[in-house]
Motif scaffolding. Structure first.
Motif, PDB file in Angstrom:
ATOM      1  N   UNK A 155       0.839  -1.190   0.000  1.00 10.25           N
ATOM      2  CA  UNK A 155       0.000   0.000   0.000  1.00 10.25           C
ATOM      3  C   UNK A 155       0.883   1.252   0.000  1.00 10.25           C
ATOM      4  N   UNK A 156       0.471   2.246  -0.750  1.00 12.89           N
ATOM      5  CA  UNK A 156       1.227   3.490  -0.870  1.00 12.89           C
ATOM      6  C   UNK A 156       0.288   4.650  -0.591  1.00 12.89           C
ATOM      7  N   UNK A 157       0.713   5.528   0.281  1.00 13.73           N
ATOM      8  CA  UNK A 157      -0.043   6.745   0.558  1.00 13.73           C
ATOM      9  C   UNK A 157       0.711   7.920  -0.034  1.00 13.73           C
ATOM     10  N   UNK A 158       0.059   8.623  -0.939  1.00  9.44           N
ATOM     11  CA  UNK A 158       0.598   9.851  -1.510  1.00  9.44           C
ATOM     12  C   UNK A 158      -0.079  11.013  -0.793  1.00  9.44           C
ATOM     13  N   UNK A 159       0.706  11.875  -0.191  1.00 11.95           N
ATOM     14  CA  UNK A 159       0.165  13.042   0.504  1.00 11.95           C
ATOM     15  C   UNK A 159       0.716  14.263  -0.213  1.00 11.95           C
ATOM     16  N   UNK A 160      -0.168  15.050  -0.778  1.00  5.48           N
ATOM     17  CA  UNK A 160       0.234  16.144  -1.653  1.00  5.48           C
ATOM     18  C   UNK A 160      -0.407  17.454  -1.230  1.00  5.48           C
ATOM     19  N   UNK A 161       0.420  18.474  -1.121  1.00  7.37           N
ATOM     20  CA  UNK A 161      -0.094  19.812  -0.875  1.00  7.37           C
ATOM     21  C   UNK A 161      -0.617  20.415  -2.163  1.00  7.37           C
ATOM     22  N   UNK A 162      -1.835  20.862  -2.154  1.00  5.42           N
ATOM     23  CA  UNK A 162      -2.435  21.457  -3.347  1.00  5.42           C
ATOM     24  C   UNK A 162      -1.782  22.760  -3.764  1.00  5.42           C
ATOM     25  N   UNK A 163      -1.090  23.411  -2.839  1.00  4.92           N
ATOM     26  CA  UNK A 163      -0.409  24.673  -3.127  1.00  4.92           C
ATOM     27  C   UNK A 163       1.110  24.491  -3.180  1.00  4.92           C
ATOM     28  N   UNK A 164       1.582  23.260  -3.243  1.00  5.34           N
ATOM     29  CA  UNK A 164       3.021  22.995  -3.264  1.00  5.34           C
ATOM     30  C   UNK A 164       3.621  23.592  -4.532  1.00  5.34           C
ATOM     31  N   UNK A 165       4.604  24.474  -4.365  1.00  6.50           N
ATOM     32  CA  UNK A 165       5.262  25.134  -5.489  1.00  6.50           C
ATOM     33  C   UNK A 165       6.601  24.483  -5.817  1.00  6.50           C
ATOM     34  N   UNK A 166       6.971  23.454  -5.060  1.00  2.92           N
ATOM     35  CA  UNK A 166       8.221  22.743  -5.304  1.00  2.92           C
ATOM     36  C   UNK A 166       7.922  21.431  -6.024  1.00  2.92           C
TER      37      UNK A 166
END
Length: 138
Positions: A82-93
Motif C-alpha cells: 500500500x502506498x499513501x501519496x500526501x500532496x499539498x495542493x499549493x506545493x510550489x516545489x
C-alpha cells in the motif's frame, strides 16, 4: 531546494545539475504563507536542518535531483505494498501533477490531496499518515 530548472538540468546528468547550481538562488516564493508558518513553529527544526545542510554545499541537493530525474530502476506497477501519496495542493516545489502522475501507476495507492498545504505545511499530515500506514500494513 529543487527548482524546475534544477530538475531539467539533473535530467542531463550530474555535471549539468552541478553547473546549474552555480547560478541557482533560493526563491522564498516557493513557499506559501502556510509553509512559512510551519517553518516558524512545528517544523522549525526541519528548516534549521535544511539551512545547515545547505551551508555544507549543494552536493546533497544535486545528488537528490539526479536520482529523482533518473529512471528509478523498477516498474511502479510492480509495487504491491500500500502506498499513501500526501500532496499539498499549493506545493510550489513538487506540484500536484506529480502525485496525479504516480497515482494511476501504483496499484494500491491512495492520494490525500491537502488543498491549502504547500511543500512544508503538508508535513502536518504526518501523524494521520502514520495511522494510515499502520492500518494498511500487510
Amino acid at each position: 531546494m529543487t527548482s524546475p530548472g534544477g530538475l531539467q538540468a539533473a535530467a542531463k546528468g550530474r555535471d549539468a545539475r552541478a553547473h546549474f547550481a552555480t547560478s541557482e538562488r533560493f526563491d522564498p516564493d516557493n513557499f506559501t504563507d502556510a509553509d512559512w508558518a510551519a517553518l516558524s513553529d512545528t517544523w522549525a527544526s526541519l528548516g534549521a536542518d535544511a539551512q545547515l545542510a545547505g551551508s555544507a554545499g549543494p552536493d546533497g541537493l544535486i545528488d537528490d535531483d539526479v536520482a529523482y530525474a533518473a529512471p528509478w530502476g523498477f516498474d511502479l506497477a510492480a509495487v504491491t505494498a500500500p502506498v499513501l501519496l500526501v500532496q499539498g495542493g499549493e506545493d510550489r516545489v513538487v506540484p500536484p501533477s506529480h502525485a496525479d502522475r504516480l497515482l494511476p501507476r501504483l496499484r494500491r495507492a491512495e492520494l490525500w490531496l491537502r488543498p491549502g498545504d504547500g511543500h512544508i505545511s503538508v508535513l502536518d499530515a504526518c501523524a494521520p499518515a502514520m495511522d494510515w500506514l499502520k492500518t494498511h500494513s500487510t
